[in-house]
Design a protein around this motif. Structure first.
Motif, PDB file in Angstrom:
ATOM      1  N   ASP A 165      29.351 -37.521 -50.820  1.00 46.92           N
ATOM      2  CA  ASP A 165      29.156 -38.911 -51.215  1.00 46.92           C
ATOM      3  C   ASP A 165      27.708 -39.190 -51.629  1.00 46.92           C
ATOM      4  O   ASP A 165      27.309 -40.340 -51.797  1.00 46.92           O
ATOM      5  CB  ASP A 165      29.550 -39.844 -50.070  1.00 46.92           C
ATOM      6  CG  ASP A 165      28.765 -39.563 -48.790  1.00 46.92           C
ATOM      7  OD1 ASP A 165      27.919 -38.644 -48.793  1.00 46.92           O
ATOM      8  OD2 ASP A 165      29.002 -40.254 -47.783  1.00 46.92           O
ATOM      9  N   LYS A 166      26.911 -38.113 -51.775  1.00 48.89           N
ATOM     10  CA  LYS A 166      25.508 -38.155 -52.180  1.00 48.89           C
ATOM     11  C   LYS A 166      24.596 -38.782 -51.113  1.00 48.89           C
ATOM     12  O   LYS A 166      23.469 -39.167 -51.425  1.00 48.89           O
ATOM     13  CB  LYS A 166      25.331 -38.880 -53.521  1.00 48.89           C
ATOM     14  CG  LYS A 166      26.077 -38.196 -54.665  1.00 48.89           C
ATOM     15  CD  LYS A 166      25.667 -36.712 -54.786  1.00 48.89           C
ATOM     16  CE  LYS A 166      26.445 -35.989 -55.852  1.00 48.89           C
ATOM     17  NZ  LYS A 166      26.005 -36.332 -57.202  1.00 48.89           N
ATOM     18  N   ALA A 167      25.076 -38.850 -49.884  1.00 49.55           N
ATOM     19  CA  ALA A 167      24.222 -39.318 -48.790  1.00 49.55           C
ATOM     20  C   ALA A 167      23.489 -38.133 -48.164  1.00 49.55           C
ATOM     21  O   ALA A 167      24.000 -37.008 -48.133  1.00 49.55           O
ATOM     22  CB  ALA A 167      25.046 -40.027 -47.726  1.00 49.55           C
ATOM     23  N   VAL A 168      22.276 -38.385 -47.681  1.00 45.96           N
ATOM     24  CA  VAL A 168      21.491 -37.394 -46.944  1.00 45.96           C
ATOM     25  C   VAL A 168      21.036 -38.033 -45.630  1.00 45.96           C
ATOM     26  O   VAL A 168      20.580 -39.176 -45.612  1.00 45.96           O
ATOM     27  CB  VAL A 168      20.266 -36.915 -47.746  1.00 45.96           C
ATOM     28  CG1 VAL A 168      19.443 -35.927 -46.924  1.00 45.96           C
ATOM     29  CG2 VAL A 168      20.700 -36.265 -49.061  1.00 45.96           C
ATOM     30  N   TYR A 169      21.159 -37.272 -44.543  1.00 50.15           N
ATOM     31  CA  TYR A 169      20.737 -37.716 -43.221  1.00 50.15           C
ATOM     32  C   TYR A 169      19.505 -36.916 -42.810  1.00 50.15           C
ATOM     33  O   TYR A 169      19.460 -35.690 -42.982  1.00 50.15           O
ATOM     34  CB  TYR A 169      21.845 -37.490 -42.199  1.00 50.15           C
ATOM     35  CG  TYR A 169      23.117 -38.245 -42.489  1.00 50.15           C
ATOM     36  CD1 TYR A 169      23.433 -39.400 -41.793  1.00 50.15           C
ATOM     37  CD2 TYR A 169      24.008 -37.800 -43.467  1.00 50.15           C
ATOM     38  CE1 TYR A 169      24.607 -40.098 -42.055  1.00 50.15           C
ATOM     39  CE2 TYR A 169      25.179 -38.487 -43.731  1.00 50.15           C
ATOM     40  CZ  TYR A 169      25.473 -39.628 -43.024  1.00 50.15           C
ATOM     41  OH  TYR A 169      26.636 -40.308 -43.297  1.00 50.15           O
ATOM     42  N   LEU A 170      18.524 -37.623 -42.240  1.00 48.57           N
ATOM     43  CA  LEU A 170      17.280 -36.992 -41.802  1.00 48.57           C
ATOM     44  C   LEU A 170      17.051 -37.329 -40.330  1.00 48.57           C
ATOM     45  O   LEU A 170      16.990 -38.513 -39.967  1.00 48.57           O
ATOM     46  CB  LEU A 170      16.115 -37.478 -42.659  1.00 48.57           C
ATOM     47  CG  LEU A 170      14.752 -36.821 -42.451  1.00 48.57           C
ATOM     48  CD1 LEU A 170      13.963 -36.822 -43.762  1.00 48.57           C
ATOM     49  CD2 LEU A 170      13.939 -37.561 -41.378  1.00 48.57           C
ATOM     50  N   ARG A 171      16.953 -36.290 -39.501  1.00 42.86           N
ATOM     51  CA  ARG A 171      16.822 -36.493 -38.055  1.00 42.86           C
ATOM     52  C   ARG A 171      15.475 -35.974 -37.565  1.00 42.86           C
ATOM     53  O   ARG A 171      15.034 -34.893 -37.957  1.00 42.86           O
ATOM     54  CB  ARG A 171      17.950 -35.779 -37.311  1.00 42.86           C
ATOM     55  CG  ARG A 171      17.896 -35.963 -35.795  1.00 42.86           C
ATOM     56  CD  ARG A 171      19.151 -35.477 -35.115  1.00 42.86           C
ATOM     57  NE  ARG A 171      19.242 -34.024 -35.084  1.00 42.86           N
ATOM     58  CZ  ARG A 171      20.174 -33.338 -34.411  1.00 42.86           C
ATOM     59  NH1 ARG A 171      21.102 -34.005 -33.729  1.00 42.86           N
ATOM     60  NH2 ARG A 171      20.181 -32.022 -34.435  1.00 42.86           N
TER      61      ARG A 171
END
Length: 632
Positions: free
Chosen positions: A602-608
């Protein structure tokens, strides 16, 4: 005991589930009809604020990061809420905090000080806050272990009663350097509470009376009836700052000892302290409780952020006891000012109850300010709280959409409705409307809930589709949610949808909320960073538009960080890590990260962000984030 991540048990909430997994914001408004809130609205507001406070609770460490005594005060505020409203939703959190934290901890684990066990340390007033919290837990549950722990802490504190200096009083710290108002106000209140709860007690009452006699003669209460911070080495009033919590503890100490003895003079003294506060420019500005560090251009530290709530806790007891309309009016004014002026779009309550904020001196919102202002909302709940109530909130706290240029964006959401009642079913009408040109489907629905009557809310869910038009420019847009039920229940919430083509924000700012997908027990530092230490973490989500083929982010970060990136919020790849146990921020720098390999379906990126050295309590801190995308 198994602790699960709690979803908000509020009376109506919106949980947003989008193709982009957006995060959603809530802004609650005055109920239909306007005017002063009914008892049910006061309950609803307090419930909403309590749920927001709980969002910052670290379930692994069973506290609010990263403050030892502040956590005790915040937990007691949750206990106050439950006692006031009859809702018992958070008893598990209190018990979890008790069982997890009753043992010893090395310095740096829960406090800069070593924790000896039984919630004691070299800071005697820290121990006092925990003892007062456990008395509230006992009142709430009747579980003897909480009262026993309060007695154990009191025994520890009694070891620092010292008549050889200034004729008496409890020392502030183990080094015996200072006798002050906070520790001795706590001591009187605690000893009187123990007496009032232990059948046949005489020892605690004798200590309470001795301590009050000393306190009243010590000179800490000045000629204006205000409580200064403490005594000089020569045992004179040091004329130091009049803090609201010291005034409140004086009220609470006199009131609890009055309950123990029936001495009318003590009740009169409590009223004198309250009246002095209300008449003083040092504590009240235009009818609103104001700490000396509150005004524009000044800064309150993490301790001072919670002082006003402590004042309201004990002032509320006096208002309940006396039924003085002046006190009731003051309580109402605090709650109304906070609700009207001191909330952000995620229902967080800020430092300045009158709401002043500028770019150079912004209002501050964190869990400490939340707990403090929550005490004012609890105070506004009638003593005989109504059993039926209805409210609105959001989980998660923000909705952000990065639309493709020239196209509409379809956002799928779910409205979760919940209500409390005396056991009778509640049939609630739910209406949702958006800005001109937006479509919400369904715009109206009805749900039936069957609360058990024990104060816990019952819930039902309604799915929604929201269409954002192609010409929507960057900005915040309200969705208005109104819920109503018979007889006379109503609540209105404005949900802020953020439309954004760029990402650029400071940690801890209101703008950050749109991108903060999971706070994960993280905290905000006094130097302007969001930090994750020990087992805590935080996750940002960047929902790039469908045409994105590349992306990057730049973080300003320091100390002991690990940065991971992933496409779904579940799988992670480490892209940046500090390999030295740096604690002083000397490695603060900008780092640019290529996010392209992690663009999800879905073209989302998560950064933790997590802690590279979780055992020492100095995790990574992020100050600023920007991100951008590219297309072929």
């Amino acid at each position: 005991m198994t602790m699960l991540r709690r979803i908000r048990l509020v009376l109506i909430s919106l949980a947003v589930v989008v193709g982009l997994q957006p995060v959603v914001a809530v802004h609650a408004a005055t109920p239909p009809g306007g005017g002063a809130p009914s008892g049910s609205i006061a309950v609803a507001r307090a419930r909403v604020a309590t749920e927001v406070l709980l969002d910052s609770y670290d379930e692994q460490k069973a506290w609010f990061p990263s403050s030892w005594w502040n956590s005790a005060v915040a937990l007691q505020t949750m206990g106050d809420y439950m006692l006031r409203t009859g809702d018992r939703s958070y008893v598990d959190e209190l018990d979890h905090s008790f069982e997890t934290n009753k043992g010893p901890f090395p310095a740096g684990e829960r406090s800069t000080d070593e924790i000896y066990g039984n919630f004691t340390s070299r800071a005697i007033d820290d121990a006092g806050w925990w003892a007062l919290n456990w008395v509230t837990a006992y009142d709430l549950t009747g579980d003897q272990k909480y009262l026993d722990m309060a007695g154990t802490i009191a025994d520890f504190m009694h070891g620092f009663w010292d008549p050889s200096t200034c004729g008496g009083g409890i020392w502030w710290n183990e080094e015996r350097t200072y006798k002050n108002a906070v520790t001795n106000g706590q001591w009187i209140r605690l000893t009187a509470e123990l007496h009032n709860r232990i059948p046949g007690d005489t020892a605690w009452l004798e200590r309470a009376q001795e301590a009050w006699d000393w306190y009243a003669a010590s000179g800490m209460v000045n000629s204006e009836g205000l409580v200064n911070d403490g005594l000089t080495d020569d045992c004179a009033n040091n004329r130091d700052t009049v803090w609201s919590y010291n005034q409140g503890l004086g009220i609470g100490a006199a009131l609890e000892l009055h309950r123990a003895t029936g001495d009318a003079e003590l009740l009169s003294t409590a009223r004198d302290l309250a009246d002095a506060a209300l008449a003083s420019d040092a504590l009240v500005t235009d009818g609103v409780l104001t700490e000396s560090c509150d005004p524009l251009g000044r800064t309150c530290d993490d301790n001072q952020k919670q002082f006003k709530g402590i004042f309201l806790r004990y002032f509320t007891e006096l208002a309940d006891t006396t039924t003085d309309p002046r006190y009731d009016e003051f309580v109402d004014r605090q709650a109304e000012s906070i609700w009207a002026n001191d909330r952000d779009s995620a229902e967080r309550l800020g430092l300045r109850w009158a709401g002043a904020s500028t770019e150079a001196s912004p209002n501050v919102f964190d869990w400490r300010t939340q707990a403090s202002a929550l005490s004012a909302l609890i105070a506004d709940v009638p003593q005989d709280a109504p059993s039926r109530s209805l409210s609105a909130t959001m989980a998660p706290t923000q909705l952000v959409v990065m639309p493709s240029p020239g196209t509409t964006s379809s956002v799928r959401t779910a409205v979760e409705v919940a209500a409390t009642s005396d056991g009778r079913p509640v049939r609630a009408d739910v209406r949702v409307s958006g800005p001109d040109g937006w479509t919400v489907d369904p715009a109206r629905s009805r749900v039936r809930l069957a609360p058990s009557g024990d104060g816990s809310p019952a819930r039902a869910s309604v799915p929604l589709d929201v269409t954002v038009p192609a010409d929507a420019r960057d900005g915040s847009y309200p969705l208005t949610v109104t819920v109503t039920a018979r007889p006379g229940l109503g609540y209105t919430t404005r949900v802020t949808v953020q439309v954004a083509s760029t990402i650029d924000f400071d940690a801890g700012s209101t703008e950050e909320l749109a991108w903060l997908w999971d706070a994960g027990g993280s905290g905000l530092s006094h130097v302007g960073s969001r930090f994750a230490d020990g087992t805590s973490h935080f996750v940002y989500k960047f929902p790039f538009p469908a045409e994105a083929t590349s992306a990057e982010a730049t973080l300003t970060i320091d100390n002991q960080y690990v940065v991971e990136v992933g496409p779904d919020g579940e799988s992670w790849t480490t892209v940046l890590a500090e390999d030295e146990p740096i604690r002083d921020g000397s490695n603060k720098a900008d780092h640019t990260l290529d996010l392209t390999p992690y663009l999800g379906p879905d073209k989302a990126v998560y950064l933790r962000v997590t802690d590279a050295f979780p055992e020492d309590g100095w995790g990574g801190g992020v100050y600023h984030v920007s991100a951008q995308f590219g297309t072929l």
